[in-house]
Write an enzyme that holds these catalytic residues in place. Sequence first.
Site, PDB file in Angstrom:
ATOM      1  N   ASP A  32       0.976  -1.156  -0.060  1.00  0.00           N
ATOM      2  CA  ASP A  32      -0.032  -0.169   0.174  1.00  0.00           C
ATOM      3  C   ASP A  32       0.786   1.216   0.016  1.00  0.00           C
ATOM      4  OD1 ASP A  32      -2.425   1.561   0.093  1.00  0.00           O
ATOM      5  OD2 ASP A  32      -2.444   1.467   2.393  1.00  0.00           O
ATOM      6  N   HIS A  82       3.293   2.771  -9.096  1.00  0.00           N
ATOM      7  CA  HIS A  82       2.771   1.116  -8.969  1.00  0.00           C
ATOM      8  C   HIS A  82       4.092   0.222  -9.717  1.00  0.00           C
ATOM      9  CE1 HIS A  82      -1.051   2.026  -7.802  1.00  0.00           C
ATOM     10  NE2 HIS A  82      -1.571   2.749  -8.889  1.00  0.00           N
ATOM     11  N   LEU A 136       9.338 -21.483  -4.299  1.00  0.00           N
ATOM     12  CA  LEU A 136       8.331 -20.674  -3.734  1.00  0.00           C
ATOM     13  C   LEU A 136       6.981 -20.465  -4.386  1.00  0.00           C
ATOM     14  CD1 LEU A 136       8.282 -18.500  -1.715  1.00  0.00           C
ATOM     15  CD2 LEU A 136       8.848 -16.671  -3.410  1.00  0.00           C
TER      16      LEU A 136
END
Length: 257
Positions: A35, A53, A145
């Site tokens: 955020d 972003h 992962l």
Amino acid sequence: MRRNEGRGPLYRLYISRLRRRMPATVPHHVAMMIDGNRRWARQLGFDSAAHGHRAGAAKMHEFLRWCDDLGIQVVSLYLLSNDNLRKRDSRELDDLIDIIAELARELSHEPDWRVQHVGRSDDLPPALAEVLHEVTARTRSHTGLHVNLAVGYGGRSEIVDAVRSIIAKHDEQGGSLEELAASLTPEQIGEHLYTGGQADPDLVIRTSGEQRLSDFLLWQSAHSEFYFVEALGPDLREVDFLRAIRDFATRDRRFGQ
């Protein structure tokens, strides 16, 4: 102002010391709510949120490497919510969709990482949905992962979709509503979530100082630990992450007991 990245020798020495003092047991599954990307871009004087972003996406790639190095096995990233799809400015949303597609492709080329889309593909632009489908299919057999990309995601929608799936399956088998009501369990709902078959997140991290869940993994995070970082998304440092892991290790997890 953007925080000092802390790349000097003293910072590296501190990071090395923190790593040596990491607990033997780390979270199996970490969920990250990045955020503050737009605020970051605005504070630095950029004329477009896309700069924030893009910087946030690069940070998430780096974050995943930190997790992999520490032995964390599953990471869920909250990248685009259903609310974002409905409420974001169209230009910003177009940029964000391109950035997410680029990030998904990059992650799918990491050695042995498994990338999985979690969310509603039908709500996404076809080009992005195709990219997410392709990287999910191409990395499905990977055993490293496990990266969940929550795109076009909403926790309430996920629960609705899970219940619909259970009802449809039960109907195919010719069962009655009474039988379904009697047999329905939390475990059954969990199996039909987008993350079905995965362990719930042990730790949920959110950047930018905000302390909200924002419709992210509502069902799965019932017994998760939460850690809130003041840094805006692109400014997250490895030291912030290691402190979160160390803090997690000190908590007495009761799981509702």
